[in-house]
Design a protein around this motif. Structure first.
Motif, PDB file in Angstrom:
ATOM      1  N   LEU A  49       0.518  -1.793  -0.285  1.00  0.00           N
ATOM      2  CA  LEU A  49       0.070   0.070  -0.163  1.00  0.00           C
ATOM      3  C   LEU A  49       0.614   1.658   0.363  1.00  0.00           C
ATOM      4  O   LEU A  49       0.549   1.918  -0.362  1.00  0.00           O
ATOM      5  N   ILE A  50       2.339   1.246   0.238  1.00  0.00           N
ATOM      6  CA  ILE A  50       2.955   2.693   0.801  1.00  0.00           C
ATOM      7  C   ILE A  50       3.480   2.669  -0.304  1.00  0.00           C
ATOM      8  O   ILE A  50       3.347   3.934  -1.252  1.00  0.00           O
ATOM      9  N   VAL A  51       4.343   2.152  -1.245  1.00  0.00           N
ATOM     10  CA  VAL A  51       4.574   1.635  -2.632  1.00  0.00           C
ATOM     11  C   VAL A  51       3.308   2.173  -3.146  1.00  0.00           C
ATOM     12  O   VAL A  51       3.525   3.253  -3.929  1.00  0.00           O
ATOM     13  N   PHE A  52       2.110   1.764  -2.927  1.00  0.00           N
ATOM     14  CA  PHE A  52       1.490   2.261  -4.193  1.00  0.00           C
ATOM     15  C   PHE A  52       0.927   3.897  -4.254  1.00  0.00           C
ATOM     16  O   PHE A  52       0.738   4.251  -5.025  1.00  0.00           O
ATOM     17  N   VAL A  53       0.546   4.367  -2.824  1.00  0.00           N
ATOM     18  CA  VAL A  53       0.677   5.247  -2.383  1.00  0.00           C
ATOM     19  C   VAL A  53       1.637   6.333  -2.805  1.00  0.00           C
ATOM     20  O   VAL A  53       1.459   7.758  -4.026  1.00  0.00           O
ATOM     21  N   LYS A  54       2.628   6.191  -2.493  1.00  0.00           N
ATOM     22  CA  LYS A  54       4.212   7.091  -3.145  1.00  0.00           C
ATOM     23  C   LYS A  54       4.346   7.121  -4.722  1.00  0.00           C
ATOM     24  O   LYS A  54       5.351   8.096  -5.400  1.00  0.00           O
ATOM     25  N   LEU A  73       5.516   1.163 -12.513  1.00  0.00           N
ATOM     26  CA  LEU A  73       6.788  -0.226 -12.137  1.00  0.00           C
ATOM     27  C   LEU A  73       6.790  -0.273 -10.927  1.00  0.00           C
ATOM     28  O   LEU A  73       7.368  -1.678 -10.920  1.00  0.00           O
ATOM     29  N   LYS A  74       7.056   0.355  -9.778  1.00  0.00           N
ATOM     30  CA  LYS A  74       7.215   0.531  -8.327  1.00  0.00           C
ATOM     31  C   LYS A  74       5.738  -0.859  -8.013  1.00  0.00           C
ATOM     32  O   LYS A  74       5.895  -1.926  -7.792  1.00  0.00           O
ATOM     33  N   PRO A  75       4.909   0.144  -8.641  1.00  0.00           N
ATOM     34  CA  PRO A  75       3.604  -0.965  -7.854  1.00  0.00           C
ATOM     35  C   PRO A  75       3.569  -2.274  -8.279  1.00  0.00           C
ATOM     36  O   PRO A  75       3.246  -3.340  -7.505  1.00  0.00           O
ATOM     37  N   ILE A  76       3.871  -2.675  -9.840  1.00  0.00           N
ATOM     38  CA  ILE A  76       3.622  -4.412 -10.448  1.00  0.00           C
ATOM     39  C   ILE A  76       5.211  -4.923  -9.258  1.00  0.00           C
ATOM     40  O   ILE A  76       5.064  -5.827  -9.655  1.00  0.00           O
ATOM     41  N   PHE A  77       6.386  -4.386  -9.337  1.00  0.00           N
ATOM     42  CA  PHE A  77       7.090  -5.111  -9.265  1.00  0.00           C
ATOM     43  C   PHE A  77       6.802  -5.348  -7.277  1.00  0.00           C
ATOM     44  O   PHE A  77       7.088  -6.610  -7.231  1.00  0.00           O
ATOM     45  N   ALA A  78       6.025  -4.585  -6.501  1.00  0.00           N
ATOM     46  CA  ALA A  78       5.935  -4.634  -5.155  1.00  0.00           C
ATOM     47  C   ALA A  78       4.502  -5.602  -5.562  1.00  0.00           C
ATOM     48  O   ALA A  78       4.313  -6.684  -4.423  1.00  0.00           O
TER      49      ALA A  78
END
Length: 172
Positions: free
Chosen positions: A74-79, A146-151
Motif C-alpha cells: 500500500l505504501i509503494v502504491f500510494v507513493k 513500475l514500482k507497484p507492479i514489482f511490489a
C-alpha cells in the motif's frame, strides 16, 4: 510514464453525472459516463451470503498474516500516485441556519488547508434559506506503475500472498 485517471462529477438538484477516464500515454484505455438514470436501471447481483461468509472466514487470517506485506504494498502504491489537479465546488444548506454556518466553517477550514497545495482549488458555499446539496468536482492523478507492479509481484510470489489473492478471487 504511467496511467492518468480523470474523475469528474456533477450534482445539481436531482441530476447526477460521473465521468471516469483512464489514459496511458495518449491512448484512452477506459471511459465511462454514469448518470443517476443508469444507476436506477442497474442490475442487482444476488450473492450467496453463506458462501461469502465462509470465504471471509478464510480471508481474515490470511490478511492478518500478511499485514506487514500488505502495508508495504500500500505504501509503494500510494507513493506512486501523483496529483495533477483537484478542483471542486460545494454548495450546501440545511434547514437550520446555525447548523449550516457551523458546517460551513468546518468544511471551509478543511478546504483552506487542502488549497495550500498548488494543484488544488476547492471552494465551498452555503445556502441558508433551503436544504440543498450541489457539487461539481474534477480529480486528475497519475499512477506510475513500475514500482507497484514489482511490489505486487514480490507479494504474490510468497505462498501466503498467493493464497490470499486466490481466496479474494473466489470471493468475487
Amino acid at each position: 510514464m504511467g496511467i492518468k485517471i480523470a474523475i469528474k462529477s456533477n450534482k445539481k438538484k436531482d441530476d447526477f453525472n460521473l465521468d471516469v477516464e483512464i489514459k496511458w500515454l495518449f491512448f484512452k484505455i477506459y471511459h465511462k459516463k454514469i448518470s443517476k438514470m443508469d444507476d436506477l436501471r442497474g442490475k442487482h447481483k444476488e450473492n450467496s451470503s453463506s458462501n461469502n461468509f465462509d470465504t471471509l472466514k478464510k480471508i481474515l487470517p490470511l490478511i492478518k498474516n500478511n499485514m506487514d506485506k500488505l502495508s508495504k504494498l500500500l505504501i509503494v502504491f500510494v507513493k506512486s500516485i501523483e496529483l495533477e489537479k483537484l478542483n471542486g465546488n460545494l454548495v450546501f444548506g440545511f434547514y437550520s441556519p446555525v447548523t449550516t454556518a457551523i458546517t460551513f466553517a468546518s468544511i471551509n477550514n478543511i478546504f483552506t488547508i487542502a488549497n495550500i497545495h498548488n494543484k488544488s482549488d476547492l471552494n465551498v458555499g452555503a445556502d441558508f434559506t433551503k436544504e440543498v446539496l450541489d457539487f461539481n468536482s474534477e480529480v486528475i492523478f497519475k499512477i506510475k506503475l513500475l514500482k507497484p507492479i514489482f511490489a505486487f509481484l514480490r507479494f504474490i510470489t510468497t505462498k501466503s500472498g498467493f493464497e490470499l489473492i486466490k481466496q479474494l478471487r473466489n470471493m468475487l
